[in-house]
Scaffold this active site. Structure first.
Site, PDB file in Angstrom:
ATOM      1  N   GLY A  87      16.780  63.690  82.565  1.00 15.80           N
ATOM      2  CA  GLY A  87      16.017  62.722  83.342  1.00 15.80           C
ATOM      3  C   GLY A  87      16.886  61.667  83.984  1.00 15.80           C
ATOM      4  O   GLY A  87      16.625  60.467  83.845  1.00 15.80           O
TER       5      GLY A  87
ATOM      6  N   GLY B  25      16.177  55.205  87.286  1.00 18.21           N
ATOM      7  CA  GLY B  25      15.992  54.351  86.128  1.00 18.21           C
ATOM      8  C   GLY B  25      17.108  54.412  85.110  1.00 18.21           C
ATOM      9  O   GLY B  25      18.293  54.455  85.441  1.00 18.21           O
TER      10      GLY B  25
ATOM     11  N   GLY C 203      18.074  56.761  83.002  1.00 18.08           N
ATOM     12  CA  GLY C 203      18.907  57.960  83.003  1.00 18.08           C
ATOM     13  C   GLY C 203      19.994  57.924  84.053  1.00 18.08           C
ATOM     14  O   GLY C 203      21.157  58.273  83.786  1.00 18.08           O
TER      15      GLY C 203
ATOM     16  N   TYR D  23       1.123  58.854  74.619  1.00 22.15           N
ATOM     17  CA  TYR D  23       2.508  58.447  74.900  1.00 22.15           C
ATOM     18  C   TYR D  23       3.165  57.886  73.642  1.00 22.15           C
ATOM     19  O   TYR D  23       4.298  58.256  73.298  1.00 22.15           O
ATOM     20  CB  TYR D  23       2.523  57.399  76.013  1.00 22.15           C
ATOM     21  CG  TYR D  23       3.899  56.838  76.288  1.00 22.15           C
ATOM     22  CD1 TYR D  23       4.916  57.644  76.791  1.00 22.15           C
ATOM     23  CD2 TYR D  23       4.187  55.498  76.030  1.00 22.15           C
ATOM     24  CE1 TYR D  23       6.178  57.134  77.037  1.00 22.15           C
ATOM     25  CE2 TYR D  23       5.443  54.979  76.281  1.00 22.15           C
ATOM     26  CZ  TYR D  23       6.441  55.798  76.780  1.00 22.15           C
ATOM     27  OH  TYR D  23       7.694  55.287  77.017  1.00 22.15           O
TER      28      TYR D  23
END
Length: 316
Positions: free
Chosen positions: A20, A24, A26, A175
């Site tokens: 990912g 952001g 990652g 989540y």
């Protein structure tokens, strides 16, 4: 819960895989690792986004040794394919960063393999990927696996009776479960590695509240589709800006977990500020009670092996 200083060492000669990594946290991690001299594999789903991210990294570090590899964590076939590709290349992996995540979609969705999207992507995908890459990790001299959890794990629980949220889907509960599962996995991997003498350190971190992780503005006419988590993020960014930090601060807990000689297995590293949201600097945080339940960890491990069809080395 002592404060930790973050100093990224020279990473020349290290191979680091970051899932990912197109935006952001990652992307910021991939950029920081490459700037420190590491060879970085950006394991990503969207090639076009990956190319744009790669351009950003090379604008900062022109000679960055960064490669893009396709990975869709919502597909066990894709996870296995990346494992086969990296195994064929044969390079030991020094650090694996299990970072990619799906965050609270309003409507329940499923992965290609039929799992609830967040549990299937955030936990099961990374569980399977780590299994496939374990031989390459064990071939490195001092390998580490850092699995990214979240603040949401603190108030979460594993829904043993409805793991896939088939009967009562709630976005933030699903989540939270997936991020608690990440934390449990990180700790159980460390325990099994220690007991089985696999030689792999496993710990976890979370970035707190990073500004670049906030959702993009909604297009006109889509107001009804904005989820409660998104509304909360927008409201707190406007009213409580001190709770949000720049991305370079947000990656510090993961950098510490991945590279510091003082980092420990099974530990959780977080921002040092209020509610672990921001603040600059890193601390080793207390582990939530629900992540310390050994019976739950054993059950989750066994069901994850069953659901993903992957096998870790047998315990003695």
């Amino acid at each position: 819960m002592h404060q930790r200083d973050v100093v990224v060492p020279d990473l020349a000669g290290k191979l680091i895989v970051v899932t990912g990594s197109t935006s952001g946290v990652g992307l910021a991690l991939a950029a920081r690792f490459s700037a420190a001299g590491a060879e970085v594999v950006m394991a990503i789903r969207n090639r076009a986004k990956g190319e744009r991210a790669l351009s950003q990294i090379r604008a900062r570090t022109p000679d960055a040794a960064v490669n893009i590899k396709r990975l869709d964590l919502a597909s066990l076939d894709s996870v296995a394919a990346l494992g086969e590709e990296l195994t064929a290349e044969g390079k030991p992996i020094d650090i694996l960063i299990n970072n990619a995540a799906v965050i609270a979609p309003m409507k329940r969705d499923t992965t290609i393999d039929g799992f609830e999207m967040q549990f299937g992507t955030n936990h099961l995908g990374h569980f399977a990927l780590t299994a496939h890459l374990l031989p390459l990790l064990r071939a490195a001299p001092s390998p580490r696996v850092v699995t990214i959890s979240a603040m949401a794990a603190r108030n979460a629980r594993i829904h043993f009776d409805d793991l896939q949220f088939e009967t009562n889907y709630k976005p933030m509960q699903a989540y939270g479960q997936s991020k608690l599962a990440n934390l449990i996995f990180a700790r159980e991997l460390e325990r099994r590695s220690h007991d089985g003498e696999w030689g792999v350190m496993s710990n976890s971190a979370h970035p707190g509240m990073a500004k670049l992780n906030s959702p993009k503005a909604t297009e006109a006419g889509e107001k009804a589709q904005v989820s409660r988590p998104e509304r909360f993020i927008r409201l707190t960014q406007r009213l409580l800006p001190f709770m949000w930090q720049e991305i370079e601060q947000a990656i510090e807990p993961t950098l510490y977990a991945a590279t510091s000689p003082q980092a420990e297995g099974a530990a959780l590293y977080t921002p040092r500020g209020f509610l672990e949201a921001a603040g600059g600097g890193v601390r080793q945080a207390a582990i939530p009670d629900q992540a310390q339940n050994e019976a739950a960890a054993h059950w989750l491990w066994e069901i994850s092996e069953h659901l993903t069809g992957t096998k870790y080395p047998a315990m003695q």
